[in-house]
Design a protein around this motif. Structure first.
Motif, mmCIF file in Angstrom:
data_model
loop_
_atom_site.group_PDB
_atom_site.id
_atom_site.type_symbol
_atom_site.label_atom_id
_atom_site.label_comp_id
_atom_site.label_asym_id
_atom_site.label_seq_id
_atom_site.Cartn_x
_atom_site.Cartn_y
_atom_site.Cartn_z
ATOM 1 N N THR A 57 0.836 -1.208 0.000
ATOM 2 C CA THR A 57 0.000 0.000 0.000
ATOM 3 C C THR A 57 0.873 1.261 0.000
ATOM 4 N N PRO A 58 0.386 2.337 -0.626
ATOM 5 C CA PRO A 58 1.174 3.574 -0.674
ATOM 6 C C PRO A 58 1.589 4.055 0.709
ATOM 7 N N VAL A 59 0.698 3.973 1.703
ATOM 8 C CA VAL A 59 1.046 4.543 2.999
ATOM 9 C C VAL A 59 2.148 3.731 3.691
ATOM 10 N N SER A 60 2.131 2.404 3.554
ATOM 11 C CA SER A 60 3.221 1.600 4.125
ATOM 12 C C SER A 60 4.541 1.948 3.431
ATOM 13 N N VAL A 110 7.638 1.765 -7.284
ATOM 14 C CA VAL A 110 8.391 2.667 -8.172
ATOM 15 C C VAL A 110 7.641 3.994 -8.312
ATOM 16 N N LYS A 111 6.319 3.885 -8.427
ATOM 17 C CA LYS A 111 5.485 5.101 -8.538
ATOM 18 C C LYS A 111 5.664 5.996 -7.311
ATOM 19 N N MET A 112 5.844 5.379 -6.152
ATOM 20 C CA MET A 112 5.995 6.158 -4.914
ATOM 21 C C MET A 112 7.413 6.729 -4.765
ATOM 22 N N GLY A 113 8.340 6.288 -5.650
ATOM 23 C CA GLY A 113 9.689 6.852 -5.600
ATOM 24 C C GLY A 113 10.765 5.911 -5.089
ATOM 25 N N LEU A 378 -11.009 0.609 5.915
ATOM 26 C CA LEU A 378 -9.812 -0.219 6.112
ATOM 27 C C LEU A 378 -8.999 -0.265 4.813
ATOM 28 N N ILE A 379 -7.661 -0.268 4.964
ATOM 29 C CA ILE A 379 -6.782 -0.364 3.789
ATOM 30 C C ILE A 379 -5.852 -1.541 4.050
ATOM 31 N N HIS A 380 -6.061 -2.632 3.360
ATOM 32 C CA HIS A 380 -5.375 -3.863 3.744
ATOM 33 C C HIS A 380 -3.942 -3.941 3.230
ATOM 34 N N GLU A 381 -2.999 -4.109 4.144
ATOM 35 C CA GLU A 381 -1.613 -4.410 3.761
ATOM 36 C C GLU A 381 -1.523 -5.930 3.663
#
Ligand SMILES: Cc1cc2nc3c(=O)[nH]c(=O)nc-3n(C[C@H](O)[C@H](O)[C@H](O)COP(=O)(O)OP(=O)(O)OC[C@H]3O[C@@H](n4cnc5c(N)ncnc54)[C@H](O)[C@@H]3O)c2cc1C
Length: 385
Positions: A57-60, A110-113, A378-381
């Motif tokens: 997930t982006p936030v993790s 990769v999108k997140m950097g 909820l955002i599942h990792e």
């Protein structure tokens, strides 16, 4: 009565990182309260020390993108070592479905950097590590800046530097109550007396739900036992190896001292405060170890050196960060679901930002708020080991 600008309940790596980030930003009257006679007796001292940005997930991923460079510069910034070893994490897929999952994660990373992650083919993995049984490995993903730290050293660096910047650590002290008025938190009661404060941060790890209850907050964090088995010295596998993850069953291992540290998430484990090591686990994990790494059939282990600790699980495997709804001044830094060491630097930064300015740029904190559970957000990792 003693007063503090911020009281931190729990002196593990998370509480210590928050104390560091607050004091580094000139909030110096910080009191860390730890019930044990020394720090690290909770999950921090039991951890495998893995740090990775290979999440789903982006936030993790964002939390790792702050934390891993922080660990890389730890000694320079804090003046203490954390023993960051960028030996990487190698995920080995054994089906096309797993490979598609890694590819999706890779694209997101990769999108997140994230710069140093790459997909690898099955034959590359077998040429990197000829000792692996690779007949069913279809490919994988590898990130060279992932790796390991020494959690105890990192925690010690954070707290020692915090103390030099003004923080106080009380050991052997239990927080027994949290008092509030209509405006929010007013004080905490401890076995060493009352402390007047307007800000309390719950950093009680696997015991976080008990501490939250003291403030009338219902926290969905459950303890789940995890066991690790270290081997005796072993030279038939390279000690430069990354954390290697067998995605067929979750078995993973990494070099540790002159041997290897073995881990596996036993699906039969049930929640509870179980801290004892189950000797029957040795055979379960060695079977999986020898299946993926045939020379591990020669690995010697001493069950007396194996240990158990607690993961602090949330229903979506993300932490719960920020102020508890309806209780101004009671903040949460809980439920890391097995990622509290690798995400401790980001958590320190996020919590200190929220306490000192009410906002943070590092992540969108609403994603990790406690209210996500009642609001069905909820955002599942899924990249959980
Ligand atoms: C076997 C194992 C392997 C792991 N591997 C990894 C890994 O590879 N990478 C990774 O990132 N994470 C890993 N983790 C998870 C990681 O260790 C935790 O997420 C992290 O240590 C949590 O830190 P913490 O400071 O929140 O909690 P803890 O270290 O548990 O600290 C909480 C502290 O609060 C204190 N406390 C509780 N109640 C009170 C009270 N009422 N008053 C005062 N003090 C109180 C406790 O005594 C404790 O010291 C692993 C965990 C285990 C068990």
């Amino acid at each position: 009565m003693q007063t503090a600008d911020v009281v931190i309940v729990g002196g593990g790596i998370v509480g210590s990182s928050i104390a560091y980030h607050l004091t580094a930003n000139d909030c110096r009257n910080v009191l860390v309260i730890e019930r044990e006679s020394f720090q690290g007796k909770g999950s921090t001292g039991k951890s495998m020390g893995g740090v990775r940005a290979q999440f789903s997930t982006p936030v993790s991923i964002q939390m790792s993108l702050y934390s891993i460079p922080f660990y890389a510069e730890f000694e320079e910034r804090l003046g203490y070592p954390c023993d960051y070893r960028p030996q990487g994490y190698l995920f080995c897929a054994t089906s096309d479905k797993q490979m598609a999952y890694l590819r999706t994660n890779y694209t997101q990373q990769v999108k997140m950097g994230l710069k140093n992650v790459r997909l690898v083919q099955g034959h590359e993995i077998s040429s990197m590590f000829s000792q692996l049984r690779a007949d069913d490995i279809v490919g994988g993903s590898f990130c060279s800046t992932d790796g390991f730290v020494d959690p105890y050293s990192a925690m010690t660096g954070f707290i020692t530097r915090s103390a030099a910047q003004g923080a106080t650590l009380w050991k052997n002290t239990v927080v027994t109550a949290v008092s509030r008025d209509a405006n929010g938190v007013t004080s905490v009661e401890t076995t060493r007396g009352s402390v007047s404060t307007r800000k309390v941060v719950n950093c009680a790890g696997a015991w976080a739900a008990d501490v939250a209850r003291l403030a009338g907050v219902d926290l969905p964090v459950q303890p789940l036992r995890r066991m690790l088995v270290p081997s005796e010295p072993f030279d038939e596998f390279p000690h430069t190896a990354p954390m290697i993850v067998d995605m067929s069953n979750g078995f993973h291992f990494r070099p540790e001292a002159r041997g290897f540290l073995l881990a596996w998430n036993d699906p039969e484990e049930t929640p509870g405060f179980k801290m004892d090591f189950d000797p029957a686990f040795v055979e379960k994990i060695l079977t999986r170890a020898a299946d993926r790494v045939p020379c591990f059939a020669n690995l010697a282990v001493n069950p007396k050196r194996a240990w158990a600790g607690l993961y602090e699980m949330t229903p979506d495997h993300h932490p719960i960060l920020g102020e508890a709804p309806g209780v101004p001044g009671f903040l949460l830094a809980n439920g890391f679901s097995g990622h509290g060491v690798m995400h401790a630097p980001a958590t320190g930064k996020i919590l200190s930002d929220l306490i000192l300015t009410g906002k943070t740029e590092l992540i969108d904190p609403s994603l990790l708020s406690l209210s996500r559970f009642t609001e069905n957000r909820l955002i599942h990792e899924t990249a959980v080991l």
